[in-house]
Design a protein around this motif. Structure first.
Motif, PDB file in Angstrom:
ATOM      1  N   ALA A  61       0.878  -1.169   0.000  1.00 18.28           N
ATOM      2  CA  ALA A  61       0.000   0.000   0.000  1.00 18.28           C
ATOM      3  C   ALA A  61       0.914   1.217   0.000  1.00 18.28           C
ATOM      4  CB  ALA A  61      -0.921   0.004   1.213  1.00 18.28           C
ATOM      5  N   THR A  62       0.723   2.126  -0.960  1.00 24.27           N
ATOM      6  CA  THR A  62       1.728   3.172  -1.161  1.00 24.27           C
ATOM      7  C   THR A  62       1.143   4.404  -1.833  1.00 24.27           C
ATOM      8  OG1 THR A  62       3.875   3.643  -2.203  1.00 24.27           O
ATOM      9  CG2 THR A  62       2.398   2.154  -3.381  1.00 24.27           C
ATOM     10  N   THR A  63       1.870   5.523  -1.702  1.00 23.31           N
ATOM     11  CA  THR A  63       1.558   6.745  -2.445  1.00 23.31           C
ATOM     12  C   THR A  63       2.560   6.951  -3.578  1.00 23.31           C
ATOM     13  OG1 THR A  63       2.867   8.044  -0.866  1.00 23.31           O
ATOM     14  CG2 THR A  63       0.493   7.877  -0.443  1.00 23.31           C
ATOM     15  N   ASP A  64       3.360   5.941  -3.852  1.00 26.61           N
ATOM     16  CA  ASP A  64       4.350   5.980  -4.930  1.00 26.61           C
ATOM     17  C   ASP A  64       3.845   5.145  -6.100  1.00 26.61           C
ATOM     18  OD1 ASP A  64       6.525   5.998  -6.602  1.00 26.61           O
ATOM     19  OD2 ASP A  64       7.802   4.766  -5.316  1.00 26.61           O
ATOM     20  N   ILE A  65       3.372   5.800  -7.143  1.00 28.39           N
ATOM     21  CA  ILE A  65       2.725   5.090  -8.243  1.00 28.39           C
ATOM     22  C   ILE A  65       3.709   4.211  -9.017  1.00 28.39           C
ATOM     23  CG2 ILE A  65       2.985   6.832 -10.089  1.00 28.39           C
ATOM     24  CD1 ILE A  65      -0.051   6.271 -10.683  1.00 28.39           C
ATOM     25  N   LYS A  66       4.952   4.621  -9.091  1.00 28.18           N
ATOM     26  CA  LYS A  66       5.951   3.830  -9.813  1.00 28.18           C
ATOM     27  C   LYS A  66       6.135   2.456  -9.172  1.00 28.18           C
ATOM     28  CE  LYS A  66      10.787   3.899 -11.411  1.00 28.18           C
ATOM     29  NZ  LYS A  66      12.058   4.684 -11.422  1.00 28.18           N
ATOM     30  N   SER A  67       6.275   2.427  -7.859  1.00 27.37           N
ATOM     31  CA  SER A  67       6.456   1.147  -7.175  1.00 27.37           C
ATOM     32  C   SER A  67       5.162   0.343  -7.157  1.00 27.37           C
ATOM     33  CB  SER A  67       6.960   1.367  -5.746  1.00 27.37           C
ATOM     34  OG  SER A  67       6.030   2.108  -4.983  1.00 27.37           O
ATOM     35  N   ALA A  68       4.032   1.045  -7.130  1.00 30.78           N
ATOM     36  CA  ALA A  68       2.739   0.349  -7.084  1.00 30.78           C
ATOM     37  C   ALA A  68       2.492  -0.491  -8.330  1.00 30.78           C
ATOM     38  CB  ALA A  68       1.605   1.351  -6.902  1.00 30.78           C
ATOM     39  N   ILE A  69       2.907   0.016  -9.521  1.00 26.94           N
ATOM     40  CA  ILE A  69       2.591  -0.693 -10.766  1.00 26.94           C
ATOM     41  C   ILE A  69       3.747  -1.549 -11.280  1.00 26.94           C
ATOM     42  CG2 ILE A  69       1.006   1.154 -11.399  1.00 26.94           C
ATOM     43  CD1 ILE A  69       3.052   1.901 -13.639  1.00 26.94           C
ATOM     44  N   LYS A  70       4.903  -1.455 -10.649  1.00 24.33           N
ATOM     45  CA  LYS A  70       6.077  -2.182 -11.134  1.00 24.33           C
ATOM     46  C   LYS A  70       5.814  -3.695 -11.132  1.00 24.33           C
ATOM     47  CE  LYS A  70      11.059  -2.787 -10.354  1.00 24.33           C
ATOM     48  NZ  LYS A  70      11.414  -2.513 -11.758  1.00 24.33           N
ATOM     49  N   GLY A  71       5.951  -4.312 -12.304  1.00 26.55           N
ATOM     50  CA  GLY A  71       5.790  -5.751 -12.426  1.00 26.55           C
ATOM     51  C   GLY A  71       4.366  -6.256 -12.321  1.00 26.55           C
ATOM     52  N   ARG A  72       3.391  -5.365 -12.355  1.00 22.36           N
ATOM     53  CA  ARG A  72       1.984  -5.752 -12.242  1.00 22.36           C
ATOM     54  C   ARG A  72       1.384  -5.960 -13.631  1.00 22.36           C
ATOM     55  NH1 ARG A  72       0.886  -6.962  -6.818  1.00 22.36           N
ATOM     56  NH2 ARG A  72       2.788  -6.161  -5.843  1.00 22.36           N
ATOM     57  N   GLU A  73       0.833  -7.136 -13.864  1.00 25.63           N
ATOM     58  CA  GLU A  73       0.256  -7.412 -15.183  1.00 25.63           C
ATOM     59  C   GLU A  73      -1.015  -6.619 -15.439  1.00 25.63           C
ATOM     60  OE1 GLU A  73       1.964 -11.607 -14.082  1.00 25.63           O
ATOM     61  OE2 GLU A  73       1.201  -9.854 -12.995  1.00 25.63           O
ATOM     62  N   ILE A  74      -1.780  -6.390 -14.371  1.00 21.76           N
ATOM     63  CA  ILE A  74      -3.085  -5.742 -14.522  1.00 21.76           C
ATOM     64  C   ILE A  74      -3.171  -4.558 -13.568  1.00 21.76           C
ATOM     65  CG2 ILE A  74      -5.582  -6.042 -14.289  1.00 21.76           C
ATOM     66  CD1 ILE A  74      -5.113  -9.010 -14.951  1.00 21.76           C
ATOM     67  N   ILE A  75      -3.595  -3.421 -14.097  1.00 21.96           N
ATOM     68  CA  ILE A  75      -3.768  -2.197 -13.319  1.00 21.96           C
ATOM     69  C   ILE A  75      -5.241  -1.828 -13.374  1.00 21.96           C
ATOM     70  CG2 ILE A  75      -3.143   0.235 -13.079  1.00 21.96           C
ATOM     71  CD1 ILE A  75      -0.518  -0.491 -14.603  1.00 21.96           C
ATOM     72  N   LEU A  76      -5.907  -1.876 -12.237  1.00 20.36           N
ATOM     73  CA  LEU A  76      -7.333  -1.577 -12.160  1.00 20.36           C
ATOM     74  C   LEU A  76      -7.514  -0.178 -11.574  1.00 20.36           C
ATOM     75  CD1 LEU A  76      -8.542  -5.028 -10.779  1.00 20.36           C
ATOM     76  CD2 LEU A  76      -8.548  -4.240 -13.158  1.00 20.36           C
ATOM     77  N   VAL A  77      -7.969   0.748 -12.397  1.00 21.81           N
ATOM     78  CA  VAL A  77      -8.124   2.145 -11.989  1.00 21.81           C
ATOM     79  C   VAL A  77      -9.520   2.329 -11.407  1.00 21.81           C
ATOM     80  CG1 VAL A  77      -8.100   4.543 -12.753  1.00 21.81           C
ATOM     81  CG2 VAL A  77      -6.509   2.888 -13.771  1.00 21.81           C
ATOM     82  N   VAL A  78      -9.579   2.641 -10.116  1.00 21.58           N
ATOM     83  CA  VAL A  78     -10.865   2.792  -9.429  1.00 21.58           C
ATOM     84  C   VAL A  78     -10.889   4.173  -8.780  1.00 21.58           C
ATOM     85  CG1 VAL A  78     -12.530   1.705  -7.876  1.00 21.58           C
ATOM     86  CG2 VAL A  78     -10.749   0.312  -8.948  1.00 21.58           C
ATOM     87  N   VAL A  79     -11.044   5.198  -9.618  1.00 17.25           N
ATOM     88  CA  VAL A  79     -11.105   6.586  -9.166  1.00 17.25           C
ATOM     89  C   VAL A  79     -12.265   7.251  -9.893  1.00 17.25           C
ATOM     90  CG1 VAL A  79      -8.609   6.695  -8.756  1.00 17.25           C
ATOM     91  CG2 VAL A  79      -9.529   7.434 -10.969  1.00 17.25           C
ATOM     92  N   PRO A  80     -12.761   8.381  -9.382  1.00 18.91           N
ATOM     93  CA  PRO A  80     -13.789   9.098 -10.134  1.00 18.91           C
ATOM     94  C   PRO A  80     -13.285   9.440 -11.539  1.00 18.91           C
ATOM     95  CG  PRO A  80     -13.579   9.989  -7.928  1.00 18.91           C
ATOM     96  CD  PRO A  80     -12.443   9.034  -8.105  1.00 18.91           C
ATOM     97  N   ALA A  81     -14.185   9.433 -12.497  1.00 15.12           N
ATOM     98  CA  ALA A  81     -13.797   9.631 -13.892  1.00 15.12           C
ATOM     99  C   ALA A  81     -13.124  10.967 -14.135  1.00 15.12           C
ATOM    100  CB  ALA A  81     -15.017   9.481 -14.806  1.00 15.12           C
ATOM    101  N   PHE A  82     -13.396  11.973 -13.290  1.00  9.88           N
ATOM    102  CA  PHE A  82     -12.728  13.263 -13.491  1.00  9.88           C
ATOM    103  C   PHE A  82     -11.245  13.187 -13.180  1.00  9.88           C
ATOM    104  CE2 PHE A  82     -14.879  13.656  -9.260  1.00  9.88           C
ATOM    105  CZ  PHE A  82     -13.758  13.679  -8.458  1.00  9.88           C
ATOM    106  N   ALA A  83     -10.805  12.084 -12.553  1.00  6.46           N
ATOM    107  CA  ALA A  83      -9.385  11.901 -12.252  1.00  6.46           C
ATOM    108  C   ALA A  83      -8.668  11.028 -13.279  1.00  6.46           C
ATOM    109  CB  ALA A  83      -9.217  11.294 -10.861  1.00  6.46           C
ATOM    110  N   HIS A  84      -9.374  10.536 -14.286  1.00 11.47           N
ATOM    111  CA  HIS A  84      -8.749   9.658 -15.277  1.00 11.47           C
ATOM    112  C   HIS A  84      -7.580  10.334 -15.985  1.00 11.47           C
ATOM    113  CE1 HIS A  84     -12.501   6.867 -15.729  1.00 11.47           C
ATOM    114  NE2 HIS A  84     -11.780   6.590 -14.669  1.00 11.47           N
ATOM    115  N   ARG A  85      -7.769  11.590 -16.356  1.00  5.23           N
ATOM    116  CA  ARG A  85      -6.692  12.311 -17.043  1.00  5.23           C
ATOM    117  C   ARG A  85      -5.450  12.401 -16.155  1.00  5.23           C
ATOM    118  NH1 ARG A  85      -5.353  15.766 -21.072  1.00  5.23           N
ATOM    119  NH2 ARG A  85      -7.363  15.405 -22.081  1.00  5.23           N
ATOM    120  N   ASP A  86      -5.638  12.753 -14.893  1.00  3.36           N
ATOM    121  CA  ASP A  86      -4.501  12.862 -13.969  1.00  3.36           C
ATOM    122  C   ASP A  86      -3.798  11.521 -13.803  1.00  3.36           C
ATOM    123  OD1 ASP A  86      -5.042  15.534 -13.612  1.00  3.36           O
ATOM    124  OD2 ASP A  86      -6.120  15.259 -11.720  1.00  3.36           O
ATOM    125  N   VAL A  87      -4.575  10.444 -13.666  1.00  2.00           N
ATOM    126  CA  VAL A  87      -3.984   9.117 -13.499  1.00  2.00           C
ATOM    127  C   VAL A  87      -3.189   8.724 -14.734  1.00  2.00           C
ATOM    128  CG1 VAL A  87      -4.493   6.653 -13.240  1.00  2.00           C
ATOM    129  CG2 VAL A  87      -5.680   8.330 -11.811  1.00  2.00           C
TER     130      VAL A  87
END
Length: 360
Positions: A61-87
């Motif tokens: 569990a982290t606030t570092d997006i680089k480490s969060a997605i490293k080596g992950r085959e699937i990334i499930l984005v569960v944020v309000p749609a207005f944040a999609h651009r930022d993500v």
């Protein structure tokens, strides 16, 4: 066994991360702000209540997006749609080849916007971008690190952009969550957007009650009266007419309740009030909530924009957009997703379909 990253530690993100951990997957969880995710960082666990129960470990569990997605085959984005651009902007420098990014949900045009931003940010990796039509759970956080799942939907349509990449979802996403139904293309996931029908109008038509009670009433069971349901039916009818421009037959809101929750009724009001999955879901405490801030600019506005572009009137949808703009002091017509902002201006309907299916 797939390694999965969940982006967003709100109601939905915590529910999905806990559920996938319960199923035995290695799950990382990312959130931009530390205050929401800090209890999970401290304990490394999420507690599920409701339809599922138990305490389940999160590998990171982290606030570092680089480490969060490293080596992950699937990334499930569960944020309000207005944040999609930022993500998308945050992910672009760190994405790896063959990673699958799924917007849960995309609302209307989510995958189009996300893919466009990745391109603008110079992402050269071979990444699969997909969107779900809705979120798989009705869920709410009851305490920090504790989330209640009221109900899991029977089925949730999902598709890649472009649709030619859909076989990758069949091999991966469908194995992880069998309720995901791989559908022909994102016209189905974007325009069968039932949140656009249920959320904004119900919120605005209960504005006084929300402001005076701070949302202390059941949103669906008490907020949707027979007359409110008639407004929802008008919005739904306009949504369906816009969707038919693409020669795709829409699912009505009433039909969707049967599809997702296995409930029926003689009309939309009756069907909504037959759905036990909506029981005990309270209204938002303020008007400035995701039912407006997400579902108006990222759902109603793009449907209205496509309607205007193709000559389909959407007076009920436009009325709700106008009212929310007045009430919240924000021009949602100007700030929402449009045919132009999604990069589709100048295309005919068949050209848009060609782009959606082939990416060309």
């Amino acid at each position: 066994m797939f390694k999965i990253c969940v982006i967003g530690a709100g109601n939905g993100g915590q529910a999905l991360a806990g559920y996938l951990s319960m199923k035995g997957y290695d799950v990382s969880l990312y959130n931009r702000s530390e205050w929401r995710i800090s209890p999970i960082i401290d304990t490394g666990k999420i507690i599920l209540e409701g339809e599922y129960s138990g305490e389940y470990g999160i590998s990171l569990a982290t606030t570092d997006i680089k480490s969060a997605i490293k080596g992950r085959e699937i990334i499930l984005v569960v944020v309000p749609a207005f944040a999609h651009r930022d993500v998308a902007e945050e992910l672009a420098p760190y994405l790896e080849d063959e990673q699958i990014v799924v917007l849960n949900p995309g609302r209307t045009g989510g995958a189009l916007e996300f893919r466009k931003v990745l391109k603008e940010k110079g992402c050269k990796k071979k990444v699969f971008v997909a969107e779900a039509q809705t979120f798989i759970f009705a869920s709410r956080c009851s305490n920090p690190g504790v989330v209640r799942i009221f109900k899991k939907k029977n089925a949730v349509p999902v598709s890649c952009l472009p649709a030619k990449d859909n076989p990758i979802l069949q091999k991966t996403l469908k194995r992880i969550i069998p309720e995901f139904e791989i559908v022909k293309n994102i016209v189905i996931t974007s325009f069968n957007n039932i949140g656009a029908v249920f959320h904004p109008a119900t919120t605005i038509l209960n504005a006084a009650r929300i402001e005076f009670t701070f949302g202390k009433f059941e949103f669906y069971f008490e907020g949707i009266s027979p007359s409110v349901a008639k407004v929802l039916e008008a919005i739904d009818d306009e949504r369906c007419k816009v969707m038919r421009v693409f020669n795709v037959e829409p699912i009505t809101a009433k039909q969707w309740l049967k599809y997702a929750y296995d409930v029926e009724g003689k009309d939309l009001y009756d069907a909504i009030h037959s759905n036990s999955g909506y029981r005990d879901i309270l209204a938002p405490t303020v008007l400035a909530n995701r039912y407006i801030l997400e579902d108006v600019p990222m759902s109603l506005v793009p449907i209205s924009s496509f309607g205007k572009y193709f000559g389909i009137p959407t007076p009920a949808i436009n009325a709700i957009i106008h009212l929310t703009s007045i009430m919240l002091g924000e021009d949602f017509f100007a700030n929402g997703r449009t045919v132009e902002s999604l990069g589709l201006y100048g295309m005919k309907a068949d050209e848009i379909i060609n782009y959606i299916e082939l990416g060309e």
